[in-house]
Scaffold this active site. Structure first.
Site, short mmCIF file in Angstrom:
data_model
loop_
_atom_site.label_atom_id
_atom_site.label_comp_id
_atom_site.label_asym_id
_atom_site.label_seq_id
_atom_site.Cartn_x
_atom_site.Cartn_y
_atom_site.Cartn_z
N SER A 1 22.49 16.94 -29.75
CA SER A 1 21.97 17.42 -28.46
C SER A 1 22.80 16.81 -27.31
O SER A 1 24.01 17.02 -27.27
CB SER A 1 20.48 17.08 -28.36
N MET A 2 22.20 16.05 -26.43
CA MET A 2 22.97 15.39 -25.37
C MET A 2 24.14 14.60 -25.97
O MET A 2 25.24 14.57 -25.42
CB MET A 2 22.07 14.44 -24.59
#
Length: 273
Positions: free
Chosen positions: A107-108
């Site tokens: 994700s991030m």
């Protein structure tokens, strides 16, 4: 979990798993031939990757990035800019670039890993692979503004995505205490804008849950445009935190790709799993 080999241990953590995991299921730091650097998701911490370390193949040492503002770094100010995070992490990794290095981010963490890879390559260190999990390609922009929404909306977002132990998600007091850190991470992701530049020289493997609303297959496939080397896409059953249920399979894919990169073997086409 704080001692590391050849890197800044403020930022980079090595897992000590004890005799039950040594040496069959994880590499001793002195004997490892490759470092796998793992980057957490928004709101996540280095400890999220303990299950990865437990099943890592011999020769791969799992290290995890610890962002400021969480766990033992909770007194530090969070960094709400992906570019700044990448600058500081790349600098922390610089002493360890004498050994082959692969990057895995969820994700991030996939965005941060990508930007770190750009910096490492700019300094002459080409990772053996970038593994981007649960994230659309950096050049695919959505006008998300979750970091500007009220606390209740942000809490609902976190609960909807899962990935955190049910007892933690149900602890309203604790969740509200960590919301500033989560909001900072969301701000970093949502204000990120991809800067045009040279494609990476390292292979990219994009991994995603088939039902992930944050990483639709078409958007994940665009990672192909960010490397001059081989690209592979793998889909797994599940949503945004699909990897929690597929750790061994994912680590198997990572181990195979690292071995292929080190031996110069080719990669396969896009596949689903």
């Amino acid at each position: 979990m704080k001692e590391t080999v050849g890197v800044d241990d403020t930022w980079i953590r090595r897992f000590h798993l004890g005799s039950r995991q040594e040496p069959a299921e994880t590499a001793d730091a002195a004997e490892a031939s490759v470092s796998l650097i793992c980057f957490p998701h928004a709101g996540g911490a280095a400890g999220f990757y303990l299950p990865v370390a437990r099943v890592a193949p011999p020769g791969v040492e799992v290290l995890a990035v610890q962002y400021p503002g969480r766990q033992d770094r909770r007194a530090e100010k969070c960094v709400d800019d992906v570019e700044e995070l990448a600058d500081r992490i790349a600098e922390a990794l610089r002493p360890g670039t004498g050994r082959p290095m692969a990057l895995f981010g969820h994700s991030m963490g996939a965005l941060v890993a990508f930007e770190v890879a750009r910096r490492l390559e700019g300094q002459g260190t080409v990772p053996v692979g970038l593994f981007a999990s649960g994230r659309r390609a950096p050049s695919v922009h959505r006008d998300d503004r979750m970091h500007l929404r009220p606390d209740e909306s942000l809490l609902a977002e976190l609960r909807g995505l899962g990935g955190t132990a049910a007892r933690v998600l149900g602890d309203d007091e604790f969740m509200r205490a960590v919301l500033p850190m989560v909001r900072s991470d969301y701000r970093a992701v949502e204000t990120y804008r991809h800067r045009p530049g040279p494609k990476l020289s390292c292979p990219i493997t994009a991994l995603s849950g088939a039902d992930d609303p944050k990483a639709r297959p078409g958007d994940v496939r665009v990672w192909r445009e960010h490397t001059e080397a081989e690209f592979e896409m793998r889909l797994f059953p599940g949503g945004h935190f699909y990897l929690v249920d597929h750790v061994e399979e994912i680590v198997g894919v990572i181990g195979d790709r690292i071995a292929s990169a080190l031996t110069g073997a080719g990669r396969g086409p896009e596949t689903g799993s």
